[in-house]
Scaffold this motif. Sequence first.
Motif, short mmCIF file in Angstrom:
data_model
loop_
_atom_site.label_atom_id
_atom_site.label_comp_id
_atom_site.label_asym_id
_atom_site.label_seq_id
_atom_site.Cartn_x
_atom_site.Cartn_y
_atom_site.Cartn_z
N VAL A 65 0.84 -1.20 0.00
CA VAL A 65 0.00 0.00 0.00
C VAL A 65 0.88 1.25 0.00
CG1 VAL A 65 -1.79 1.28 1.23
CG2 VAL A 65 -1.90 -1.19 1.12
N TYR A 120 2.17 1.86 -3.42
CA TYR A 120 1.15 2.46 -4.28
C TYR A 120 1.06 3.96 -4.02
CZ TYR A 120 -3.21 3.75 -6.38
OH TYR A 120 -4.13 4.39 -7.16
N ALA A 121 1.15 4.34 -2.75
CA ALA A 121 0.93 5.74 -2.37
C ALA A 121 2.07 6.66 -2.82
CB ALA A 121 0.74 5.85 -0.86
N ASN A 181 0.71 7.07 -6.48
CA ASN A 181 -0.67 6.67 -6.79
C ASN A 181 -0.71 5.87 -8.08
OD1 ASN A 181 -1.29 8.21 -4.61
ND2 ASN A 181 -2.08 9.94 -5.79
N PHE A 195 -0.24 1.92 -9.79
CA PHE A 195 -0.15 0.50 -9.48
C PHE A 195 1.13 -0.12 -10.04
CE2 PHE A 195 -1.77 -3.83 -8.89
CZ PHE A 195 -2.32 -3.68 -7.64
N ARG A 201 -5.24 11.08 2.19
CA ARG A 201 -6.06 11.30 0.99
C ARG A 201 -5.46 10.68 -0.26
NH1 ARG A 201 -8.67 16.96 0.57
NH2 ARG A 201 -10.29 15.61 -0.25
N VAL A 202 -4.89 9.50 -0.10
CA VAL A 202 -4.38 8.76 -1.26
C VAL A 202 -5.57 8.07 -1.93
CG1 VAL A 202 -2.94 6.84 -2.00
CG2 VAL A 202 -2.14 8.38 -0.21
N PRO A 203 -5.76 8.28 -3.23
CA PRO A 203 -6.87 7.59 -3.91
C PRO A 203 -6.55 6.13 -4.13
CG PRO A 203 -5.67 8.96 -5.46
CD PRO A 203 -5.01 9.17 -4.14
N LEU A 204 -6.72 5.31 -3.09
CA LEU A 204 -6.38 3.89 -3.17
C LEU A 204 -7.27 3.20 -4.20
CD1 LEU A 204 -5.99 3.04 0.62
CD2 LEU A 204 -4.19 3.35 -1.06
N PRO A 205 -6.75 2.17 -4.87
CA PRO A 205 -7.59 1.43 -5.83
C PRO A 205 -8.77 0.81 -5.08
CG PRO A 205 -5.29 0.75 -5.96
CD PRO A 205 -5.40 1.62 -4.77
#
Lengths: 507, 168, 329
Positions: free
Chosen positions: A398, A401-402, A405, A407, B158-162
Amino acid sequence: MIENLLLGLSTAFTPMNLLWCFIGVLLGTIIGLLPGMGSSTGVAILIPLTLTVEPVTALIMLAGIYYGAQYGGTITSVLLSTPGEAATVVTTLDGYQMARRGRAGAALAIAAIGSFFAAIVSLLLLAGLAPPFAELALRFGPQENLAVMVLALVTMVAFSGQSRTRAAAMATVGVLLACVGVDAGTGEARYTFGNINLLSGIPYIEVVIGLFAVGEVLHQIRVGMAKPIRAGFRDLMIRRQDVRDSAGAIGRGSLLGFALGCLPGAGTTLASFIAYGVEKRVSKNSKQFGRGAIQGVAAPESANNAAANANFIPTLTLGIPGGATTAVLLGALTVYGLQPGPLLFAEEPDLVWGLLVSFFIGNVILLVLNLPLAPVFAQLLRIPYGYLYPIILFTSFVGAYAIDNNFFSVWVVFVFGVIGYGMKRFDLPMAPLVVGVVVGALFEKALVQTSAIEDGNLLMIFTRPIAVTILALAVLLMIGPALMRRARALLGPTRPREDREDEETHV
Amino acid sequence: MTIQSHPPRHAAHLVLYGGLAAAGLAVAASAVGYRIFVEESRIGPGFLPLVARLLLAVLASVLLVKQMRAPRAEQEPSHEDVDHTGRTTEQRTRVLRRVFALLFVTLLAVQYLGIVLAFGLLVLVISTWLEGRRPLPAVLMSATSAAAMYVVFAVFLRVPLPTGVFGF
Amino acid sequence: MRALSIARTGLAAMCAVSLALGAAGCGASGSDEEIAAAAPAPTGDVTMVVPFGAGGGSDIAGRAMADGLVSSTPRLNINVDNRDGGAGAVGYSYFLAKAGSPNYLLATETSLISLPLSQDVEFSHRSFTPVVKIGEDYTLLVARKDSPMDTCAEAVRQSRTRRVLAGISGAAGPDNIVFSLLERRTGAELDRVPYESGSETLAGLLGGQVDLASLNPSEVAEQLEAGDLKALCVFGDQRYDYPELAGIPTAREQGIDVSFAQFRGAIAPGNVHPKAAKFWVRAARRYIDSRAYRDYIRSEYLQPKVAFGKDFAQYLRANEALVAEVLHK
């Protein structure tokens, strides 16, 4: 200079400012605990929070966030061997070994103390020597940078614990990985296979998370779970002897870090690696390096903190950001209507000195907050590994990913996790690979620029005295130990050490 | 402390180093495709890849030679190598394979389940199925970690996680 | 080497798998946008993509536009998303996949034109919907205060007889365009040293590694004021009005016919609903009339030359023709 410091202190030392700084350190530490969230990301994310307060207060809070985030990265490096950013990679080498021996508290405490001392040293140097250092930094052209990169690669290889050949091979692989992406000289895309995410190169933070966090987890599963560590509270506390043992390492680390941090772009990562390498050579305890030597934590942690502070020299005197975090902070300064540049010292003295003093305050608060908390953080190791490792995987992916943002980062972490596991199985060292990736891009840039400036003749680098000195140092590091051995062999009969060194495996 | 892992066999090392050397040489040719020098003998985009590859080929060959000369100490594990959770090497290797597969499946499942749920389930499955934790604490642990991740990344940072079909 | 090739084939395999499954992983799939596609106005949060890193000129412009649009348009929320890499290529390619979505904007600049001309990318300015050009930025030719060159004409003359080194930020960036134009029009010969950013170029110039650099006024205002650097000329069609820059002559005044403006502005993804395009142009008009806009222009020393929608598209075509003169794949 003393007047200036007093001026800074008087603007900075108010209860309100201290409170905000405290909040900053706390939030920063939390962010730093997350993989992939380094100090620059932490500062960038939390800048909006600081817009509600006075500029000086905001700067102090930012300093708190900055140091907090950096320290958060140290905590995970030591406890879980998952560095959040490249600057703390080298801390894992001995920090994690200390943690496995029940000395996590001491490792964390010495990191805080080292950082604190480095902050004081660098603050004094910054206050007294900023202008001459800035002058010196400007004389550092691509030729000198090239020499520094060579030194960095050589240091890493020369001081790596096991086989040098393997370390060199891994550093080379790292440099090759750094070749992916847009070429600095022509803007051409290389080895991207039409993938737009590869245009910006293989992202090194993802590589670090993959190799160290995921690779380590997979390796632990294979070799047998790490037992939860049940060290007594007293073992977790730092001993007076620890501080005494580390004093030299902290001093050398601070000075080395400061010198490297002055160079625009050289950065804190290099400082931490070179400081570790030098300490390993200089220290009386060098045999213990890689097996949990406290100096192996103290030196790089002091160095990266001093370098981070010294990064402000080009920022404040030349208006050139010295590193990623200073670039973000520079952006923050302009939000407050300040134009960083050569005139800032003269035009806004209270703000500049307030800023310098705020670094100091940030470190004091960090020390006050984290010295007692270090043993508490270390309790994390009591979680059974059966829970801990899936959770490490969770935060790693995670967090990856951050970063952007994106994948794509997650897949990079996965791939390098598998590679990291493989490297552990084959006993290939990972730190040289990371240095290769970080330094590779800078190395190539310096190479291209030198080639352009010297009209294609790279040998012209030998007409630059500073560059020659640095290169000579690199050569010395490379052949010095061999010469020593040769000399020793002549003096008395010894076993052939080199071969043995190569067969040595590490756990 | 951890139990010493058995280093991979002699032959595996040989294959690795041999492969590195051969691949280094073979692919060095590709660097030539990106010009090694540009006009006026400046360093071009292919220079560093070429140099690094050749260097790697040399280093890998040195390692290969060293490995071949090394005594073939092929100590197969005669005794059962059991760690503190009572697993043999073979069992641990099986767990590793499963973790690897689960991780890959989790990454593929992210687009359907969302990253938080997918990894929350990973924690649950690993801790119960592979690590034999009791179900109730395991459920609590995975739910807590998933909630914590969600709060920290999605709410606080405020991370736009999948997200997946469930919208979180 | 094997580790590397494993990494490569591994990566390629991953990409293939994730693409096949439509994950947003490696490439331009963008299936998640189809729901929002062709909607006439933004719903929910809008993302302002900045194709460069935090702290640079594009980032400042993107954030200024985001803030300005939010405060002049009710019920609008814009988050800034820095997608840097590949000298802007990563951000634009990412944006390409958002075709049809009214929920995205991109803070654009000259690389929208120069990237497709110099590199193998899948987009051109025709792939997107131009919204607004908020201003133009000229570069100054600067040298150290003790340089033997005082004017651009002098610099051109000296470059014919001795080696003159010019620092450029980004191998294919706007600086390269300016210097290429200069060489083409005057027969000057400048040896270029590529740096990574404006600030690095500045350091190289101050440190004496290069003789000349072409930098934006906002990048060198401080050094000019402090007297560390001197401006030889501005590559613009007229002098700046800002008092601190008004004394700098244009290249044309010195007999060199080179003028090159970099633009800044915002674009929406391609194929958006016509109403969405109108929505953004209207919002941009309100922003241009605001005080926040004037403050931004002033702080960055931009020329407030504004163009909306179709006019901006026309400007881009003209700009492309000029850049194509010096850049070719």
